[in-house]
Design a protein around this motif. Structure first.
Motif, mmCIF file in Angstrom:
data_model
loop_
_atom_site.group_PDB
_atom_site.id
_atom_site.type_symbol
_atom_site.label_atom_id
_atom_site.label_comp_id
_atom_site.label_asym_id
_atom_site.label_seq_id
_atom_site.Cartn_x
_atom_site.Cartn_y
_atom_site.Cartn_z
ATOM 1 N N THR A 30 127.124 -1.216 31.613
ATOM 2 C CA THR A 30 126.038 -1.159 32.402
ATOM 3 C C THR A 30 126.314 -0.286 33.699
ATOM 4 O O THR A 30 125.588 -0.236 34.561
ATOM 5 N N ILE A 31 127.358 0.446 33.531
ATOM 6 C CA ILE A 31 127.754 1.512 34.649
ATOM 7 C C ILE A 31 127.980 2.622 33.787
ATOM 8 O O ILE A 31 128.993 2.584 32.953
ATOM 9 N N TYR A 32 127.094 3.846 34.250
ATOM 10 C CA TYR A 32 127.458 5.116 33.605
ATOM 11 C C TYR A 32 126.774 6.153 34.210
ATOM 12 O O TYR A 32 125.841 5.918 35.033
ATOM 13 N N ASP A 47 124.095 8.128 39.038
ATOM 14 C CA ASP A 47 124.961 6.946 38.325
ATOM 15 C C ASP A 47 123.998 5.764 38.378
ATOM 16 O O ASP A 47 123.289 5.262 39.376
ATOM 17 N N ILE A 48 124.095 5.007 37.006
ATOM 18 C CA ILE A 48 123.151 3.736 37.009
ATOM 19 C C ILE A 48 124.438 2.529 37.072
ATOM 20 O O ILE A 48 125.553 2.723 36.293
ATOM 21 N N THR A 49 124.387 1.801 38.005
ATOM 22 C CA THR A 49 125.390 0.702 38.351
ATOM 23 C C THR A 49 124.446 -0.638 38.028
ATOM 24 O O THR A 49 124.195 -1.300 39.126
ATOM 25 N N GLY A 50 124.405 -1.174 36.932
ATOM 26 C CA GLY A 50 123.236 -2.215 36.653
ATOM 27 C C GLY A 50 122.084 -1.921 37.068
ATOM 28 O O GLY A 50 121.297 -0.959 36.866
ATOM 29 N N PRO A 51 121.394 -2.679 38.096
ATOM 30 C CA PRO A 51 120.256 -2.567 38.677
ATOM 31 C C PRO A 51 120.064 -1.595 39.875
ATOM 32 O O PRO A 51 118.855 -1.302 40.264
ATOM 33 N N VAL A 52 121.059 -1.008 40.143
ATOM 34 C CA VAL A 52 120.981 0.079 41.317
ATOM 35 C C VAL A 52 121.472 1.370 40.984
ATOM 36 O O VAL A 52 122.456 1.771 39.984
ATOM 37 N N ALA A 77 114.425 5.031 35.791
ATOM 38 C CA ALA A 77 115.608 3.937 35.382
ATOM 39 C C ALA A 77 115.270 2.514 35.676
ATOM 40 O O ALA A 77 116.170 1.816 35.304
ATOM 41 N N HIS A 78 114.085 2.488 36.135
ATOM 42 C CA HIS A 78 113.758 1.094 36.128
ATOM 43 C C HIS A 78 114.633 0.008 37.371
ATOM 44 O O HIS A 78 115.267 -1.075 36.845
ATOM 45 N N LEU A 79 115.023 0.785 38.302
ATOM 46 C CA LEU A 79 116.055 0.224 39.551
ATOM 47 C C LEU A 79 115.448 -0.701 40.271
ATOM 48 O O LEU A 79 114.176 -0.411 40.754
ATOM 49 N N GLU A 80 116.220 -1.186 40.994
ATOM 50 C CA GLU A 80 115.833 -2.127 42.093
ATOM 51 C C GLU A 80 116.058 -1.967 43.489
ATOM 52 O O GLU A 80 115.638 -2.046 44.560
ATOM 53 N N ALA A 81 117.344 -0.607 43.309
ATOM 54 C CA ALA A 81 117.642 0.009 44.691
ATOM 55 C C ALA A 81 118.047 1.453 44.324
ATOM 56 O O ALA A 81 118.784 1.415 42.965
#
Length: 322
Positions: A30-32, A47-52, A77-81
């Motif tokens: 989930t980190i990439y 960089d995607i780190t889970g929801p961030v 990316a449907h991120l929260e932050a």
């Protein structure tokens, strides 16, 4: 949604690029790298780190442009932050004097998430998105960490350990003794937290604070040997001992590492420097090994992850020493 952004990349194309990596979270990562600089003309990376999301900017943008890009990345990316990292070429010199500008501790978009746990091939890591320019794990070295987990021998020395990703994977791979060396107590403590996330309670003596060259000399002097020595230095650094430049000093590092590598042991050498070719890197490593009087052969060159298409900055070489 398909309007062109100021960087010539549409929100739709951002989503398409991220979708190309979806097999990674499906496989427990989930980190990439969600979007690499080779896909944006060198302007930015995500960089995607889970929801961030961690948005790294390599071009100077206005506040409005930064906000627009962060919003587009969050949507794609449907991120929260989304946290921002401004990375001018001189960032390595400015990091200490303009830290708040280069790496704001609040997100540019969304709600604050100062700390979260992510997975890399099922292994949990603690990530701090607002923590300087580096947030806890260098995703381009994922294949190298996997190699360590798959090939871990009994005794491992992990130099320039940062948050101990290599050391942790060595322990998970069955290594009996793992020493992590770094010049920062902060990141070594962070590494101990990563160990704890995997249920590992390593003694404090496995986390060696201090200059890597000094520790290599000390370990050599007392006769300690390791079956695998991992070298993952920064390309540039300043310390009390002086200035480190990988393109000039790597041979000296390989020389000292060879002196604590057991007969039949291996050296895992990494270099993050776009200006140094794999061939030149190999010559620098061999020069140091030759000066140490060690016969050695390059047995493997590890590829960079699939989420770094066209990436040539990171070189990873496995050397076997007689």
């Amino acid at each position: 949604m398909d309007r062109p952004s100021h960087l010539g990349v549409t929100a739709v194309s951002l989503a398409a690029l991220i979708a190309q990596r979806q097999e990674l979270p499906a496989q427990g990562t989930t980190i990439y790298r969600g979007i690499h600089t080779t896909e944006t003309g060198g302007a930015f990376a995500l960089d995607i780190t889970g929801p961030v999301g961690i948005l790294s900017l390599y071009s100077e943008l206005s506040p409005a442009q930064e906000a627009q890009l962060a919003t587009e990345c969050a949507t794609a990316a449907h991120l929260e932050a989304v946290y921002i990292k401004r990375r001018p070429q001189e960032a390595r010199h400015l990091a200490n004097v303009e830290r708040e500008h280069l790496s704001p501790n609040t997100p540019l978009w969304g709600t604050e998430q100062p700390e979260l746990t992510v997975l890399e091939e099922g292994v949990p890591f603690l990530i701090r998105p607002s923590s300087d320019l580096s947030t806890g794990l260098f995703t381009d070295a994922r294949t190298a960490r996997a190699w360590v987990r798959q090939h871990a021998p009994a005794r491992v020395l992990n130099t320039f350990a940062y948050t101990c990703g290599f050391g942790l994977n060595a322990v998970l791979g069955g290594a009996q003794t793992v020493k992590n060396v770094d010049l920062s107590r902060k990141v070594l403590s962070w590494g101990q937290e990563n160990y704890a996330l995997s249920g590992l309670n390593a003694p404090d003596t496995d986390f060696l604070y201090g200059d890597v060259f000094e520790w290599l000399h000390r370990l050599d002097k007392r006769g300690d040997e390791f079956d695998l020595v991992i070298l993952d230095p920064p390309s540039f650094a300043r310390s009390k001992a002086g200035v480190w430049r990988s393109e000039k000093d790597y041979a000296r590092l390989a020389f000292q590492a060879a002196r604590v590598t057991a007969q039949g042991g291996r050296l895992l050498a990494l270099l993050n420097h776009a200006g140094v070719s794999p061939a030149l890197f190999g010559r620098m490593v061999r020069l140091g090994l030759d000066e140490a009087g060690r016969r050695a052969r390059l047995t493997e060159s590890l590829p960079i992850g699939q989420d770094y298409p066209g990436g040539t900055h990171l070189k990873v070489q496995v050397w076997s020493l007689d």
